[in-house]
Write a protein that holds these residues in place. Structure first.
Motif, PDB file in Angstrom:
ATOM      1  N   SER A  85      14.863   5.403  -5.082  1.00  0.00           N
ATOM      2  CA  SER A  85      15.370   4.343  -4.198  1.00  0.00           C
ATOM      3  C   SER A  85      14.833   4.531  -2.774  1.00  0.00           C
ATOM      4  N   THR A  86      14.749   3.411  -2.076  1.00  0.00           N
ATOM      5  CA  THR A  86      14.268   3.432  -0.691  1.00  0.00           C
ATOM      6  C   THR A  86      14.791   2.181   0.013  1.00  0.00           C
ATOM      7  N   SER A  87      14.230   1.871   1.156  1.00  0.00           N
ATOM      8  CA  SER A  87      14.621   0.631   1.832  1.00  0.00           C
ATOM      9  C   SER A  87      13.386   0.008   2.467  1.00  0.00           C
ATOM     10  N   ILE A  88      13.442  -1.324   2.611  1.00  0.00           N
ATOM     11  CA  ILE A  88      12.399  -2.000   3.391  1.00  0.00           C
ATOM     12  C   ILE A  88      13.077  -2.963   4.344  1.00  0.00           C
ATOM     13  N   GLN A  89      12.687  -2.899   5.590  1.00  0.00           N
ATOM     14  CA  GLN A  89      13.322  -3.725   6.628  1.00  0.00           C
ATOM     15  C   GLN A  89      14.853  -3.613   6.544  1.00  0.00           C
ATOM     16  N   GLY A  90      15.311  -2.416   6.274  1.00  0.00           N
ATOM     17  CA  GLY A  90      16.756  -2.152   6.273  1.00  0.00           C
ATOM     18  C   GLY A  90      17.478  -2.515   4.989  1.00  0.00           C
TER      19      GLY A  90
ATOM     20  N   GLY B  69       6.733  -5.306  10.945  1.00  0.00           N
ATOM     21  CA  GLY B  69       6.149  -4.529   9.863  1.00  0.00           C
ATOM     22  C   GLY B  69       4.719  -4.987   9.631  1.00  0.00           C
ATOM     23  N   ILE B  70       3.956  -4.128   8.949  1.00  0.00           N
ATOM     24  CA  ILE B  70       2.543  -4.418   8.691  1.00  0.00           C
ATOM     25  C   ILE B  70       2.267  -4.215   7.210  1.00  0.00           C
TER      26      ILE B  70
ATOM     27  N   ALA C 131       2.544   4.775   3.342  1.00  0.00           N
ATOM     28  CA  ALA C 131       3.180   3.468   3.065  1.00  0.00           C
ATOM     29  C   ALA C 131       4.660   3.657   2.756  1.00  0.00           C
ATOM     30  N   LYS C 132       5.471   2.714   3.218  1.00  0.00           N
ATOM     31  CA  LYS C 132       6.906   2.751   2.883  1.00  0.00           C
ATOM     32  C   LYS C 132       7.129   2.165   1.498  1.00  0.00           C
ATOM     33  N   ALA C 133       6.283   1.216   1.113  1.00  0.00           N
ATOM     34  CA  ALA C 133       6.393   0.587  -0.214  1.00  0.00           C
ATOM     35  C   ALA C 133       5.059  -0.059  -0.538  1.00  0.00           C
TER      36      ALA C 133
END
Ligand SMILES: Cc1cc2nc3c(=O)[nH]c(=O)nc-3n(C[C@H](O)[C@H](O)[C@H](O)COP(=O)(O)O)c2cc1C
Ligand SMILES: CC(C)CC(=O)C(=O)O
Length: 376
Positions: free
Chosen positions: A67-72, A262-263, A316-318
């Motif tokens: 699990s993770t998060s993107i833009q909160g 974000g990019i 990379a975050k995702a």
């Protein structure tokens, strides 16, 4: 090409083999094509093979949390869905099937503004329990552009992914040869109520002339775009704005200065400028330039769990998947996309376990070694 046997699908490539044998030529070529000689299309995948995984051992990997998060927003894994236009050529339920699959797997789906289902209908087909973003082009008609942002906000989309690599459409030889056209029963659904502003039905609409799609894009997209337009999108949007299509440290810095949230490191799946770098080769310089100020994501050529692992190790975050979603959609609609997502998620879980990582934050730069770049 023999049709892949669905009971023996063991990798994302099998979905592609299935679609190759099943889709009509017009759609298949549009989906799989890239710009010119398709060198970047191939590089996007091959570049992952030049990265060596450095596994760590004996770390109790009995439980792996992806699990993770993107833009909160929390998501179950860092594998998300990139925007791809005209998904109802792949399956009658098109974008709705994709959105439901994304929600079932609790991941993020980005809807193309050139979808064959409207922003509202896609939103209504889900329970709104996983993040949906709208991909946006800046159209010549600024009011229509702003209206798309408002419609996305009103329908519960939580971010805008502004595509910045398409002032003109890349030259895609197969589409020119095929005289690509959208089948007559389908439309660019977000514009059907706005014929006067965003003309789609005249000859420019994915038309009969040899470069119909390129002509259509040229008639709609504003090639005068510059960074000040990114600031304009920010100023009219209540939700985060990301830029999609950054490939250099220089532009990453400018994007952060323009105030983006974000990019997305992307070369549009190799469909815009051929011989542009593979995205995984561009990722690290972008991350260094951004220096943690905004989240950085990657799309392009991600086909295996180890590819996702490598992208995360390099910052990379995702990651986002483009074509694999279309192949899975064609194979079996919502169920096909769920199956495909489960397959690559299980590959990532195994890659993490076999490298000693029990959470995505355990995946570090020293888990990979990048070999020198091959000549293109
Ligand atoms: C058929 C197709 C349609 C696409 N349509 C869009 C689009 O409407 N907007 C956009 O920003 N990117 C679009 N893209 C690019 C994807 O968002 C993404 O950058 C790319 O597909 C990722 O590479 P992959 O297909 O190798 O996973 C499209 C890509 C494909 C293959
Ligand atoms: C309608 C198209 C221009 C969508 C797109 O971005 C693509 O085909 O790559």
């Amino acid at each position: 090409m023999s049709k892949a046997d669905p009971t023996s699908f063991v990798s994302l490539d099998d979905f592609e083999r299935y679609a190759e044998a099943n889709l009509d030529r017009n759609a298949l070529d549009y989906y799989r094509s890239g710009a010119q000689d398709m060198i970047t299309v191939r590089e996007n995948q091959r570049a992952f093979d030049r990265i060596i995984v450095r596994p760590r051992i004996l770390r109790d990997v009995s439980t792996v949390d992806m699990s993770t998060s993107i833009q909160g927003a929390s998501i179950s894994s860092p594998i998300c869905i990139a925007p791809t236009a005209m998904q109802r050529m792949a399956h009658p339920e098109g974008e709705c099937a994709t959105a439901r699959a994304a929600e079932r797997k609790n991941t993020c789906m980005v809807l193309s503004s050139w979808s064959t289902t409207s922003i509202e209908d896609v939103a209504a087909s889900t329970k709104g329990q996983s993040p949906k973003w709208l991909q946006l082009y800046i159209y010549k008609d600024r009011k229509a552009t702003q209206r798309l942002i408002e419609r996305a906000q009103d329908s519960g989309y939580t971010a805008i992914a502004l595509t910045v690599d398409t002032p003109y459409l890349g030259r895609r030889l197969a589409d020119i040869r095929n005289r690509f056209r959208l089948p007559p029963h389908l439309t660019m659904a977000n514009f059907s109520d706005q014929k006067s502003q965003v003309s789609q039905s005249k000859t420019t609409h994915v038309s009969d002339n040899a470069s119909g799609l390129a002509t259509y894009v040229a008639s709609q997209i504003d090639p005068t775009l510059s960074w000040k337009h990114v600031e304009w999108v920010k100023s009219v949007s209540r939700i985060p704005v990301l830029v999609k299509g950054v490939l250099t440290a220089e532009d990453a810095k400018l994007a952060v200065e323009a105030g983006v949230d974000g990019i997305i490191v992307s070369n549009h799946g190799g469909r815009q400028v051929d011989t542009a770098p593979a995205t995984i080769d561009a990722l690290e310089e972008v991350c260094r330039a951004v220096d943690g100020r905004v989240e950085v994501y990657l799309d392009g050529g991600v086909r295996r769990g180890t590819d996702v692992f490598k992208a995360l190790a390099l910052g990379a975050k995702a990651v986002f998947l483009g074509r694999p979603v279309l192949w899975a959609l064609n194979y079996n609609g919502e169920e096909g996309v769920v199956e495909m997502l489960e397959m690559i998620n299980e590959e990532l879980r195994l890659a993490m376990a076999l490298t000693g990582c029990v959470s995505v934050s355990d995946i570090k730069r020293d888990h990979v070694r990048v070999l020198p770049q091959a000549r293109l």
